[in-house]
Structure formats: structure tokens, C-alpha cells
Design a protein around this motif. Structure first.
Motif, PDB file in Angstrom:
ATOM      1  N   ILE A 158     -32.852  57.045 -53.763  1.00 16.93           N
ATOM      2  CA  ILE A 158     -32.440  57.514 -52.423  1.00 16.93           C
ATOM      3  C   ILE A 158     -31.222  56.699 -51.951  1.00 16.93           C
ATOM      4  CG2 ILE A 158     -33.149  57.696 -49.987  1.00 16.93           C
ATOM      5  CD1 ILE A 158     -36.103  57.890 -51.082  1.00 16.93           C
ATOM      6  N   ALA A 159     -31.276  55.387 -52.183  1.00 17.54           N
ATOM      7  CA  ALA A 159     -30.187  54.496 -51.748  1.00 17.54           C
ATOM      8  C   ALA A 159     -28.856  54.897 -52.390  1.00 17.54           C
ATOM      9  CB  ALA A 159     -30.528  53.054 -52.104  1.00 17.54           C
ATOM     10  N   ALA A 160     -28.920  55.210 -53.684  1.00 18.76           N
ATOM     11  CA  ALA A 160     -27.683  55.562 -54.402  1.00 18.76           C
ATOM     12  C   ALA A 160     -27.249  56.993 -54.108  1.00 18.76           C
ATOM     13  CB  ALA A 160     -27.897  55.373 -55.902  1.00 18.76           C
ATOM     14  N   ALA A 161     -28.227  57.912 -54.099  1.00 14.84           N
ATOM     15  CA  ALA A 161     -27.883  59.337 -53.942  1.00 14.84           C
ATOM     16  C   ALA A 161     -27.311  59.624 -52.558  1.00 14.84           C
ATOM     17  CB  ALA A 161     -29.125  60.197 -54.197  1.00 14.84           C
ATOM     18  N   THR A 162     -27.791  58.902 -51.535  1.00 13.33           N
ATOM     19  CA  THR A 162     -27.291  59.136 -50.178  1.00 13.33           C
ATOM     20  C   THR A 162     -25.775  58.930 -50.115  1.00 13.33           C
ATOM     21  OG1 THR A 162     -29.387  58.440 -49.209  1.00 13.33           O
ATOM     22  CG2 THR A 162     -27.465  58.320 -47.772  1.00 13.33           C
ATOM     23  N   CYS A 163     -25.284  57.952 -50.857  1.00 13.80           N
ATOM     24  CA  CYS A 163     -23.857  57.604 -50.788  1.00 13.80           C
ATOM     25  C   CYS A 163     -23.030  58.285 -51.876  1.00 13.80           C
ATOM     26  CB  CYS A 163     -23.695  56.090 -50.929  1.00 13.80           C
ATOM     27  SG  CYS A 163     -24.664  55.147 -49.749  1.00 13.80           S
ATOM     28  N   PHE A 164     -23.669  59.133 -52.677  1.00 13.72           N
ATOM     29  CA  PHE A 164     -22.968  59.736 -53.822  1.00 13.72           C
ATOM     30  C   PHE A 164     -22.414  61.088 -53.409  1.00 13.72           C
ATOM     31  CE2 PHE A 164     -22.996  61.860 -58.067  1.00 13.72           C
ATOM     32  CZ  PHE A 164     -22.169  60.965 -58.716  1.00 13.72           C
ATOM     33  N   GLU A 165     -21.123  61.330 -53.690  1.00 15.11           N
ATOM     34  CA  GLU A 165     -20.514  62.521 -53.112  1.00 15.11           C
ATOM     35  C   GLU A 165     -20.703  63.802 -53.912  1.00 15.11           C
ATOM     36  OE1 GLU A 165     -16.749  61.017 -51.846  1.00 15.11           O
ATOM     37  OE2 GLU A 165     -17.801  59.937 -50.225  1.00 15.11           O
ATOM     38  N   SER A 166     -20.923  63.701 -55.238  1.00 19.58           N
ATOM     39  CA  SER A 166     -21.213  64.958 -55.946  1.00 19.58           C
ATOM     40  C   SER A 166     -22.710  65.068 -56.252  1.00 19.58           C
ATOM     41  CB  SER A 166     -20.337  65.101 -57.192  1.00 19.58           C
ATOM     42  OG  SER A 166     -20.142  63.880 -57.807  1.00 19.58           O
ATOM     43  N   ASP A 167     -23.068  65.897 -57.229  1.00 19.59           N
ATOM     44  CA  ASP A 167     -24.482  66.195 -57.499  1.00 19.59           C
ATOM     45  C   ASP A 167     -25.232  64.937 -57.966  1.00 19.59           C
ATOM     46  OD1 ASP A 167     -26.880  67.155 -58.327  1.00 19.59           O
ATOM     47  OD2 ASP A 167     -26.092  68.360 -60.000  1.00 19.59           O
ATOM     48  N   PRO A 168     -26.215  64.459 -57.189  1.00 21.02           N
ATOM     49  CA  PRO A 168     -26.908  63.209 -57.549  1.00 21.02           C
ATOM     50  C   PRO A 168     -27.628  63.244 -58.897  1.00 21.02           C
ATOM     51  CG  PRO A 168     -27.373  63.791 -55.271  1.00 21.02           C
ATOM     52  CD  PRO A 168     -26.658  64.968 -55.880  1.00 21.02           C
ATOM     53  N   TRP A 169     -27.946  64.424 -59.406  1.00 25.78           N
ATOM     54  CA  TRP A 169     -28.581  64.513 -60.732  1.00 25.78           C
ATOM     55  C   TRP A 169     -27.690  63.856 -61.798  1.00 25.78           C
ATOM     56  CZ3 TRP A 169     -33.105  64.661 -62.618  1.00 25.78           C
ATOM     57  CH2 TRP A 169     -33.372  65.108 -63.913  1.00 25.78           C
ATOM     58  N   GLN A 170     -26.370  63.885 -61.514  1.00 27.79           N
ATOM     59  CA  GLN A 170     -25.433  63.282 -62.469  1.00 27.79           C
ATOM     60  C   GLN A 170     -25.623  61.774 -62.612  1.00 27.79           C
ATOM     61  OE1 GLN A 170     -23.514  65.044 -64.547  1.00 27.79           O
ATOM     62  NE2 GLN A 170     -24.600  66.744 -63.577  1.00 27.79           N
ATOM     63  N   LEU A 171     -26.258  61.161 -61.602  1.00 27.51           N
ATOM     64  CA  LEU A 171     -26.547  59.725 -61.718  1.00 27.51           C
ATOM     65  C   LEU A 171     -27.584  59.479 -62.817  1.00 27.51           C
ATOM     66  CD1 LEU A 171     -26.899  58.885 -57.912  1.00 27.51           C
ATOM     67  CD2 LEU A 171     -25.056  58.102 -59.421  1.00 27.51           C
ATOM     68  N   LEU A 172     -28.398  60.518 -63.079  1.00 27.44           N
ATOM     69  CA  LEU A 172     -29.501  60.360 -64.030  1.00 27.44           C
ATOM     70  C   LEU A 172     -29.169  60.883 -65.420  1.00 27.44           C
ATOM     71  CD1 LEU A 172     -32.163  61.385 -61.422  1.00 27.44           C
ATOM     72  CD2 LEU A 172     -32.031  59.151 -62.501  1.00 27.44           C
ATOM     73  N   VAL A 173     -28.363  61.927 -65.494  1.00 30.02           N
ATOM     74  CA  VAL A 173     -28.080  62.492 -66.825  1.00 30.02           C
ATOM     75  C   VAL A 173     -26.600  62.526 -67.184  1.00 30.02           C
ATOM     76  CG1 VAL A 173     -30.145  63.936 -66.940  1.00 30.02           C
ATOM     77  CG2 VAL A 173     -28.075  64.864 -65.930  1.00 30.02           C
ATOM     78  N   GLY A 174     -25.748  62.436 -66.200  1.00 29.46           N
ATOM     79  CA  GLY A 174     -24.326  62.623 -66.489  1.00 29.46           C
ATOM     80  C   GLY A 174     -23.571  61.317 -66.682  1.00 29.46           C
ATOM     81  N   GLY A 175     -24.279  60.209 -66.596  1.00 31.39           N
ATOM     82  CA  GLY A 175     -23.606  58.917 -66.755  1.00 31.39           C
ATOM     83  C   GLY A 175     -22.728  58.557 -65.563  1.00 31.39           C
ATOM     84  N   ALA A 176     -22.890  59.263 -64.416  1.00 30.62           N
ATOM     85  CA  ALA A 176     -22.072  58.940 -63.236  1.00 30.62           C
ATOM     86  C   ALA A 176     -22.445  57.548 -62.721  1.00 30.62           C
ATOM     87  CB  ALA A 176     -22.316  59.978 -62.142  1.00 30.62           C
ATOM     88  N   LYS A 177     -21.432  56.817 -62.270  1.00 27.70           N
ATOM     89  CA  LYS A 177     -21.663  55.439 -61.801  1.00 27.70           C
ATOM     90  C   LYS A 177     -21.980  55.409 -60.305  1.00 27.70           C
ATOM     91  CE  LYS A 177     -20.923  52.694 -65.346  1.00 27.70           C
ATOM     92  NZ  LYS A 177     -21.800  53.614 -66.098  1.00 27.70           N
TER      93      LYS A 177
END
Ligand code: NZQ
Ligand code: ZN
Length: 383
Positions: free
Chosen positions: A104-123
Motif C-alpha cells: 500500500i505504501a509503495a502503490a499509493t505513490c506509484f503513478e502507473s499500474d501498481p501490478w508492475q511493481l510485482l511483475v514488471g520489475g518497476a522500481k
């Protein structure tokens, strides 16, 4: 020893009555989103202690986070954070709540699709600050910067990590252990044991200090587990257990060592596909990894057998077999089953997992030694 960089900024507040310290740690007027699970904190008094300590803050509650926290649930909390200008996230729970809150902490501040934090290697480039009140010793999430998130819609389970989601502080009151059901002690013991082995059962003779730390954690678990599963839990056993969990996955025993993690990766897919508890998957898979990787891990398996279980007699293979048998017996003694068939899982799941790993192009184990054919052999061995 390998070169390494070590940094762990998490402040621990450990001991009886420490939940009251929230009052000094969180300034009056802070807008807090307090996250929790299915309600155990309302039955064991933790909720009341937290609310009393935060009486000067503006607290919004977000309960209902599942074991193996679900992406869809967490995204509802992200919406709240985006609309309510939350200053601090406070996770009150076990690994699922803490991991979910990191997301939640990371996804709130992430501007594109938060799923990418888990599978897309987004930082992760920004995250809301978070802190924790741990209620279930097992994952070490209270003192690390990783998180594992499930997506029931697609039967997936993936992890992410970022130093931006280290908790600011974590409150560890061993008295929370009193209310844990046996099932959660069983899961926790095996999870901590497995974390230690993932960082220990790799390369021999290059990290003497971390080896002995790791052996100390394993021996502590073997000593306290039967008592925690007995009739009475003493404060000191609960305290030893709690710090063992934290030390098992806060980076300390990982300094300079080769790490494996194949058991965890295979276990995550078993959870994603069949809903097994995290600890349950590890009790099944780890003995299989030891058996199939016995040549590659030979020297460390012998050291483990000798130092943790006192196995000194017999040929190399006899001693390794004995070390594996001791591990299986320990898992069974805390109430785990150790075969896929105990859960009605068979061939189709093995094929699915191997195919998933092939598509992901994963290299598992220390130096990528747990190849796809080994994954298949491990799962067949534990059928
Ligand atoms: O939801 P409530 O009602 O609170 O009940 C919970 C939940 O049902 C209950 N519980 C927690 N504290 C309690 C309690 N019941 C009575 N008294 C208490 N004091 O326990 C149940 C399980 O909770 P959960 O948080 O799911 O357990 P755990 O801490 O084992 O977390 C498992 C999750 O952590 C991930 C796992 O994959 C899994 O998703 N992991 C996280 C890691 C990390 N961040 O570093 C590493 C681990 O390897 C693991 O993968
Ligand atoms: Zn684990």
C-alpha cells in the motif's frame, strides 16, 4: 566470504508493554491508516492497546486484509490513502498485514499500474512511511524491506522489495504469542527454519560467523518449538521465539553468504494454486530440495547434520539421509505434513509450476543451480 553491503534502519521496540510506546513515536494529530486482518487483534487486546496509544491521532481503520494478502483488497486501501492524505501507515498483524502495508505504501505513490511493481520489475521511487506492531513471529517482515502479494484473480503470488518500505519502527511484544493458534506456531516455526536454511544450506567454509548465527537460530527453534506447542507458553520462550523470527530474515545471517530461495519460490506457486499456508508449502518442499540437491550442497548438508543434529557416523550419503530425516521428523513433530499427496496435489500441479517457471525464465538457487529439471525432480520426490 562474498562482498556485501549491509544497511538495516528499522528501530525495534522489544518487550512487554511496548505497544504503549506508540504514543511517543507518533506525534499528536498524525493521520494514521491502521491496517489489520480478520479480527484477532480485537480478541487478544492488541487493538485496544494500539487505539489507547493513538488517542491523540486521527486514525482511519482498514481491516480485513487476508492471510496471503490479496492485491484487490490492498488496492482499496491505496484509494483511501490517495484521498485522505495519510501521513503514516501502521500495520498491526503478521507477515500478511505488514507485507500488504508495504505494498500500500509503495502503490499509493506509484503513478502507473501498481501490478508492475510485482511483475514488471518497476522500481519503487517513493513510498508512504510505515511502522508495525507485530502479532505473529514468522516472516521477519517487521525488520526487512520485502513483501509478498497474492492475486487470487489470476492465482499468482509475487514479491517486491525496496529500501523505501523498511518500517520506521517495529513493536515486538512477545505477549502477542500467547493468543496464537497452534497452526500459526507450526507455520511460523517452519517458516523461520526455512528462512535460515535458505541462507545457510549453500556454500561451505566461507562464512563462519553467519553459519554459527544460523545454527544458533535453528537450535533455538528446535528447543522452544515443543514448549510453545505444549500447554503453557512462558514469556521467555515467546521472547526467544520472536527474536529468532526477526533475526532469521533481517539481513544479518545473509551477510556475505550465497542464498538459495528455491524452496520459497516453489512454495509461493503452491500457495497461489492451492491456497496452502506459506509454512505448509515449505515443510513439503525443503526436504525435497535437500534430497535432489545433495551433491551440490553436500558439504553444507554434512555440516548441518553434524552441528545441528549431532550426526557424525556413517558414509556421506548415510549422514545426509539422516540430516534430511531429522529435518522431516522435526517438521512432523510440530504438526506438519510433508507430502503433496497429503493435500491431494499431484502431477498436473507439477507440470503447471514447471511451465510457469519456464515462462518466467527464472534462475533459482545459489548460482542458478536449481534448474527446471531439478524443480521437477524436487516436486516428484515430495509427491
Ligand atoms: O487475520 P487475523 O484475524 O488477524 O488472524 C491472523 C491470520 O489468520 C492470525 N493471527 C495473527 N496474529 C495473531 C493471530 N491469531 C491469534 N493471535 C495473534 N497474535 O494468523 C493468521 C495468519 O497471519 P499471517 O499474517 O498470514 O501469517 P504470517 O505472518 O505467517 O504471514 C504469511 C505471509 O507472509 C509472507 C508469506 O508468503 C505470506 O503471504 N512472507 C513474507 C516474507 C517477508 N515479507 O519477508 C517472507 C516470508 O518468506 C513469507 O513469504
Ligand atoms: Zn518464508
Amino acid at each position: 566470504m562474498n562482498n556485501f553491503r549491509f544497511r538495516n534502519p528499522v528501530e525495534l521496540l522489544f518487550g512487554k508493554g511496548q505497544i504503549a510506546c506508540l504514543k511517543q513515536r507518533v506525534a499528536a494529530g498524525t493521520r494514521v491508516l491502521m491496517t489489520y486482518g480478520g479480527g484477532s487483534i480485537k480478541r487478544n487486546g492488541v487493538y485496544d492497546q494500539v487505539m489507547a496509544a493513538l488517542s491523540d491521532c486521527e486514525v482511519t481503520e482498514f481491516g480485513g486484509i487476508e492471510a496471503n494478502p490479496d492485491y484487490a483488497t490492498l488496492m482499496k486501501a491505496v484509494e483511501i490513502c490517495r484521498h485522505q492524505k495519510i501521513d503514516l501507515l501502521l500495520a498491526v498483524g503478521g507477515g500478511s498485514i505488514i507485507d500488504g502495508t508495504k505494498f500500500i505504501a509503495a502503490a499509493t505513490c506509484f503513478e502507473s499500474d501498481p501490478w508492475q511493481l510485482l511483475v514488471g520489475g518497476a522500481k519503487v521511487t517513493r513510498a508512504l512511511p510505515l511502522a508495525t506492531v507485530l502479532t505473529l513471529p514468522a516472516t521477519g517482515s517487521e525488520m526487512n524491506c520485502g513483501a509478498v502479494i497474492s492475486r487470487r484473480e489470476t492465482q499468482e503470488k509475487h514479491s517486491f522489495g525496496s529500501e523505501l518500505v523498511f518500517p520506521r519502527f517495529s513493536i515486538l511484544d512477545p505477549e502477542v504469542v500467547y493468543s496464537l493458534p497452534k497452526r500459526q506456531i507450526t507455520n511460523g516455526v517452519v517458516d523461520i527454519y526455512a528462512h535460515t536454511l535458505e541462507q545457510y544450506l549453500t556454500t561451505a567454509n566461507h562464512t563462519r560467523v553467519m553459519d554459527r548465527w544460523a545454527e544458533g537460530l535453528l537450535q533455538t527453534l528446535i528447543e522452544v518449538a515443543p514448549r510453545l506447542l505444549g500447554e503453557e507458553r512462558s514469556y521467555d520462550d515467546c521472547a526467544d521465539y520472536m527474536i529468532t523470527a526477526t533475526m532469521g530474515l533481517n539481513g544479518f545471517i545473509a551477510m556475505g553468504v550465497d542464498e538459495d530461495w528455491a524452496t520459497h519460490m516453489i512454495g509461493h506457486d503452491l500457495t497461489a494454486l492451492h491456497g496452502l499456508d506459506h509454512g505448509v508449502t515449505l515443510a513439503i518442499v525443503f526436504p525435497g530440495v535437500m534430497h535432489v540437491m545433495r551433491r551440490e550442497k553436500e558439504a553444507k548438508l554434512l555440516q548441518y547434520g553434524e552441528r545441528v543434529w549431532g550426526i557424525r557416523e556413517g558414509s556421506t550419503d548415510e549422514r545426509i539421509d539422516a540430516a534430511i530425516r531429522c529435518t522431516e521428523t522435526f517438521f512432523e513433530s510440530v504438526g506438519m505434513k510433508i507430502h503433496l499427496s497429503d493435500y491431494g496435489i499431484g502431477e498436473p500441479t507439477i507440470r503447471t509450476i514447471v511451465e510457469r517457471f519456464r515462462q518466467r525464465g527464472w534462475k533459482l538457487g545459489e548460482h542458478g543451480i536449481v534448474t527446471l529439471d531439478k524443480v521437477e525432480a524436487i516436486l516428484r520426490h515430495v509427491m
